[in-house]
Design an enzyme around this catalytic site. Structure first.
Site, short mmCIF file in Angstrom:
data_model
loop_
_atom_site.label_atom_id
_atom_site.label_comp_id
_atom_site.label_asym_id
_atom_site.label_seq_id
_atom_site.Cartn_x
_atom_site.Cartn_y
_atom_site.Cartn_z
N GLU A 1 0.77 -1.26 0.06
CA GLU A 1 0.22 0.23 -0.03
C GLU A 1 0.82 1.10 -0.06
O GLU A 1 1.88 1.30 0.58
CB GLU A 1 -0.77 -0.03 1.14
CG GLU A 1 -1.59 -1.42 1.58
CD GLU A 1 -2.40 -1.41 2.91
OE1 GLU A 1 -2.46 -0.32 3.59
OE2 GLU A 1 -3.08 -2.11 2.98
N LYS B 1 2.32 4.57 1.36
CA LYS B 1 2.51 5.09 2.64
C LYS B 1 2.02 6.42 2.71
O LYS B 1 2.78 7.50 2.35
CB LYS B 1 3.86 4.92 3.31
CG LYS B 1 4.03 5.11 4.58
CD LYS B 1 5.19 4.72 5.02
CE LYS B 1 5.52 4.70 6.71
NZ LYS B 1 5.42 6.35 7.15
N ASP C 1 1.40 10.06 3.66
CA ASP C 1 2.28 10.76 4.60
C ASP C 1 1.31 11.94 5.40
O ASP C 1 1.01 13.22 4.78
CB ASP C 1 3.23 11.55 3.78
CG ASP C 1 4.37 12.30 4.61
OD1 ASP C 1 4.52 11.94 5.74
OD2 ASP C 1 5.44 13.09 4.11
N TYR D 1 -6.91 2.07 6.49
CA TYR D 1 -5.97 0.88 5.98
C TYR D 1 -6.05 -0.13 6.87
O TYR D 1 -5.15 -1.16 6.81
CB TYR D 1 -4.72 1.47 5.57
CG TYR D 1 -3.94 2.54 6.57
CD1 TYR D 1 -3.76 1.84 7.73
CD2 TYR D 1 -3.60 3.60 6.17
CE1 TYR D 1 -2.89 2.96 8.66
CE2 TYR D 1 -3.00 4.59 7.06
CZ TYR D 1 -2.87 4.14 8.47
OH TYR D 1 -2.31 4.84 9.22
N LYS E 1 10.78 3.05 3.13
CA LYS E 1 10.85 4.31 2.93
C LYS E 1 11.26 4.71 1.71
O LYS E 1 12.57 4.49 1.43
CB LYS E 1 11.62 5.03 4.11
CG LYS E 1 10.72 4.80 5.44
CD LYS E 1 9.62 5.89 5.52
CE LYS E 1 9.24 6.91 6.61
NZ LYS E 1 10.18 7.26 7.49
N CYS F 1 39.54 38.06 -0.20
CA CYS F 1 39.85 36.58 0.50
C CYS F 1 39.29 36.72 1.96
O CYS F 1 39.47 37.69 2.71
CB CYS F 1 41.13 36.33 0.37
SG CYS F 1 41.42 34.74 1.24
N CYS G 1 42.84 35.74 4.13
CA CYS G 1 43.90 36.93 4.34
C CYS G 1 43.51 38.30 3.99
O CYS G 1 44.30 39.10 4.22
CB CYS G 1 45.08 36.30 3.55
SG CYS G 1 44.59 36.53 1.80
N CYS H 1 41.98 34.28 -4.95
CA CYS H 1 42.99 34.89 -3.88
C CYS H 1 44.51 34.48 -4.33
O CYS H 1 44.75 33.21 -4.55
CB CYS H 1 42.83 34.35 -2.31
SG CYS H 1 44.05 34.96 -1.52
N CYS I 1 48.64 32.98 1.48
CA CYS I 1 47.52 32.88 1.90
C CYS I 1 47.21 31.76 2.73
O CYS I 1 47.51 30.42 2.37
CB CYS I 1 46.23 32.95 1.08
SG CYS I 1 44.43 32.88 1.75
S1 IVH Z 1 -0.49 0.34 8.71
C1 IVH Z 1 -0.26 -2.12 12.37
N1 IVH Z 1 -0.48 1.13 6.26
O1 IVH Z 1 2.97 4.89 8.75
C2 IVH Z 1 -0.49 -1.50 11.00
N2 IVH Z 1 0.29 2.54 8.13
O2 IVH Z 1 5.35 4.48 9.66
C3 IVH Z 1 -0.34 -0.19 11.31
N3 IVH Z 1 0.89 4.87 7.42
O3 IVH Z 1 1.72 4.70 11.93
C4 IVH Z 1 -0.07 0.68 10.49
N4 IVH Z 1 0.23 4.68 5.27
O4 IVH Z 1 0.52 6.43 10.31
C5 IVH Z 1 -0.11 1.41 7.54
N5 IVH Z 1 -1.01 2.32 4.28
C6 IVH Z 1 -0.67 2.30 5.18
C7 IVH Z 1 -0.16 3.57 5.74
C8 IVH Z 1 0.17 3.62 7.35
C9 IVH Z 1 0.60 5.43 6.17
C10 IVH Z 1 1.72 5.56 8.45
C11 IVH Z 1 0.88 5.13 9.77
C12 IVH Z 1 1.64 4.52 10.78
C13 IVH Z 1 3.01 4.81 9.96
C14 IVH Z 1 4.19 3.89 10.43
#
Ligand code: IVH
Length: 658
Positions: free
Chosen positions: A107, A109, A111, A216, A304, A398, A401, A414, A419
């Site tokens: 999935e 992630k 932000d 999620y 990440k 410079c 110096c 320089c 120097c």
């Molecule tokens: S699952 C036990 N799924 O990332 C499962 N987290 O670095 C817990 N986050 O604390 C989280 N997208 O705030 C999950 N598709 C996703 C996510 C996600 C963003 C965040 C969430 C979590 C943090 C972990």
């Protein structure tokens, strides 16, 4: 009246579901507003009938005194992080120890900030932040304003779900544009803005920020008869939550890596920011078998993305003097992490670079790692200016110096031979790894020894042993460390010529050119005695380099330096493998085409190069010979057209001496 209120609530909730979850609006904005106004009016008239989770809460206005604490029934854990492909493979291998043929859901992630949503009999009751994972804060009043959080589920279940609150890029940009118009300071990024909006006591602010959610996680999936995470996602979608459409069920490690690399490439195309990909074992019974560490589930991890670019504040522009005397502007930054290191300095190249990009002290700037090593300031984020920034002015003296700088092409120098900065840089360079490789001579020691008077010229390195007893008295040095320094100085005397050539700091002679010169001329006398014409005739030595070498050795001081180094025992010969030059190959450019019976292409390339030839991929007027095997392609036709010498395999064998 209760009936009419219920009717409107149902219409509004349905409209939200159609709009936000199905992306299929069924009523117009005007109709929606009209229902909303009617409901507001009814709630004013019959306040006792107003529901806590009424759709009228969407517009905000609830002001709380403080954030109440909420204890999570199941802790809200965070995820372990992985940063590269081999970490992902290692994660998969750990899972495989317990599970045969694991399937994963991958999935984006998101932000943002995580949230827990709690419903009783299908009615939204409470939202809480993660807090420390055990105790979070009640943010219900603000989450009520988030339009894709359903106030009523499509089944009357009692359930807790978890997800992410975020702000999309368009919303973030338009909020910042408006703040700029009104003279307010600008927000740093969507994540912080979302988090700041959720931490408000007055829900009017959150209501104005167009926050959104992706859901999620279903913590108690098994209680609902759900055994797979992919099913939990479908179920939550059916209940009315927004689930990310780019979540994908993949089979094994290959599918996993493929989906991750797709989003690593394409993350910018999404309308919201993601900072990685989350990998979750799909089978929930197996998730339970794997369990948790103290902080993280063992059945999931977060990959990440490498940050290639970060924003930070440019606190100051400082000028430094290099060993050639060139004075360059450098950015002193508020420290930030980028690709695994903390960056507090970055290059600004030269005056022109700073002026054309209009980079100012006080700017928020983006930093990128050029060629993976040296960070540089890429651009100023003009939208983030406050008006306090100071435009750049190149120094004319410079910084060390104080002597007046001389402008040559686009750079300032320089030219004071005394120097200190320039001299220290030269000494640092001489001892550095790619140059004389004198182990133990970091920047600081060279500078300290310079300031104490022990090191003023290259020769002084080799005289340091005379001061051994004095040096041992210095703070931080003992017998052992001084002996080690002296040993590495002595070792450096045996370096092959190319190291010395590079260490001398001849303008334009980098370590690659030094190697070419050393190989070609074998000892330093041959180089010193070469004319400009002889130097330019060498492959890869251009006019600028040749001129600079001649200039260097026509300076008496440099000639004297070389002879003192020689006298003290520094090797002046090339120790590496000597090229066997072959007139049939040396200096010529070859192109290979067709199939050869006796040679593999790569092997032949190595053979040609070892004889001083060069192999290129395409035929041009600079090609000397085309070697054609059977079934040659268009390269052969081009060679014929251009009248280039063509060898067949038998020719090649005979040129190679049979
Ligand atoms: S699952 C036990 N799924 O990332 C499962 N987290 O670095 C817990 N986050 O604390 C989280 N997208 O705030 C999950 N598709 C996703 C996510 C996600 C963003 C965040 C969430 C979590 C943090 C972990």
């Amino acid at each position: 009246m209760n009936d009419r209120m219920q009717e409107i609530i149902d219409i509004l909730n349905e409209a939200n579901y159609n709009y936000y979850v199905l992306d299929n609006p069924t009523i117009t904005d005007q109709e929606y507003d009209r229902y909303m106004q009617e409901l507001i009016a009814l709630e004013e008239k019959y306040p006792e009938l107003k529901r806590d989770n009424s759709p009228t809460s969407r517009v905000g206005g609830t002001v709380i005194d403080e954030f109440k604490k909420v204890t999570h029934k199941i802790p809200m854990l965070s995820l372990s992080n992985v940063f590269n492909e081999s970490d992902i493979i290692a994660f998969d291998e750990r899972v495989r120890k317990e599970v045969k043929n694991p399937k994963y859901v991958v999935e984006p992630k998101i932000d943002g900030l995580s949230v827990s949503l709690y419903y009783e009999n299908g009615e939204f009751v409470r939202a809480a932040t993660r807090g420390d994972g055990v105790v979070g804060e009640d943010i219900t009043h603000n989450v009520l304003t988030i339009k894709n959080v359903p106030l009523k589920l499509r089944e009357n279940v009692t359930i807790e779900v978890r997800g992410e609150i975020y702000m999309d890029k368009d919303t973030f940009n338009s909020i910042n544009e408006e703040r700029k118009r009104n003279g307010f300071s600008l927000f740093a990024n969507p994540r912080n803005t979302a988090a700041g909006s959720i931490r408000q006591l007055d829900s009017k602010i959150a209501a104005s920020r167009n926050l959104k959610t992706f859901i999620y996680h279903l913590p108690n999936a098994l209680d609902y008869g759900i055994h797979f995470h992919s099913e939990a996602l479908d179920y939550m979608k059916r209940l009315g939550f927004t689930v990310n459409e780019n979540n994908k069920l993949v089979d094994g490690i290959d599918g996993l890596l493929e989906h991750i690399s797709y989003w690593t490439e394409n993350r910018d195309s999404l309308p919201y920011e993601i900072d990685g990909m989350v990998i979750k074992l799909n089978d929930i019974d197996l998730q339970q078998r794997l369990g948790f560490t103290a902080k993280y589930p063992k059945w999931a991890t977060a990959y990440k993305f490498p940050a290639t670019r970060v924003l930070t504040k440019l606190k100051e522009i400082k000028f430094t003097v290099g060993r050639t005397g060139q004075v360059t502007p450098n950015a002193i930054l508020e420290p930030v992490r980028l690709m695994g290191s903390v960056i507090s300095k970055a290059t600004l190249h030269n005056e022109e670079y700073v002026l054309t990009k209009d980079i100012r002290t006080g700017d928020i700037v983006s930093i990128i790692k050029a060629g993976d090593v040296i960070p540089r300031v890429e651009e100023s984020i003009v939208e983030r200016r406050t008006g306090e920034e100071i435009p750049f002015v190149m120094t004319d003296v410079c910084p060390i110096c104080g002597s007046k700088l001389i402008k040559k092409d686009a750079s300032y120098y320089c030219v004071n031979p005394l120097c200190d900065a320039k001299n220290i840089e030269k000494l640092i360079h001489f001892a550095s790894r790619d140059a004389m490789n004198i182990d133990g001579f970091g920047d600081q020691i060279v500078e300290d020894f310079y300031n104490m008077g022990y090191l003023r010229s290259f020769i002084d390195f080799y005289k340091l042993k005379k001061y051994k007893s004095e040096l041992m008295e210095l703070e931080g040095f003992g017998n052992k460390s001084i002996n080690a320094l002296i040993d590495s100085i002595e070792d450096s005397k045996n370096n092959s010529l190319e190291r010395l050539l590079f260490a001398l700091g001849i303008r334009y002679v980098g370590n690659k050119t030094a190697k070419i010169l050393a190989k070609k001329f074998v000892n330093i006398d041959n180089i010193m005695n070469s004319s400009y014409e002889e130097l330019v005739a060498v492959r890869d030595i251009g006019t600028v380099i040749a001129k600079s070498i001649v200039e260097y050795f026509s300076n008496e001081d440099n000639v004297e330096l070389i002879s003192s180094l020689k006298e003290i025992g520094v090797n002046m010969e090339y120790n590496g493998p000597v090229e066997v030059l072959d007139d049939e190959f040396a200096g010529k450019t070859f192109v290979l085409t067709g199939t050869l019976e006796n040679y593999k292409r790569n092997d032949l390339k190595v053979i040609i190069e070892s004889k001083g030839g060069n192999v290129s991929g395409s035929v041009s007027k600079n090609t000397d010979v085309v070697i054609a095997g059977s079934d040659p392609g268009s390269k052969y036709d081009n060679a014929v057209k251009l009248g280039i010498t063509i060898w067949n395999e038998n020719d090649l064998i005979s040129k190679l001496g049979g």
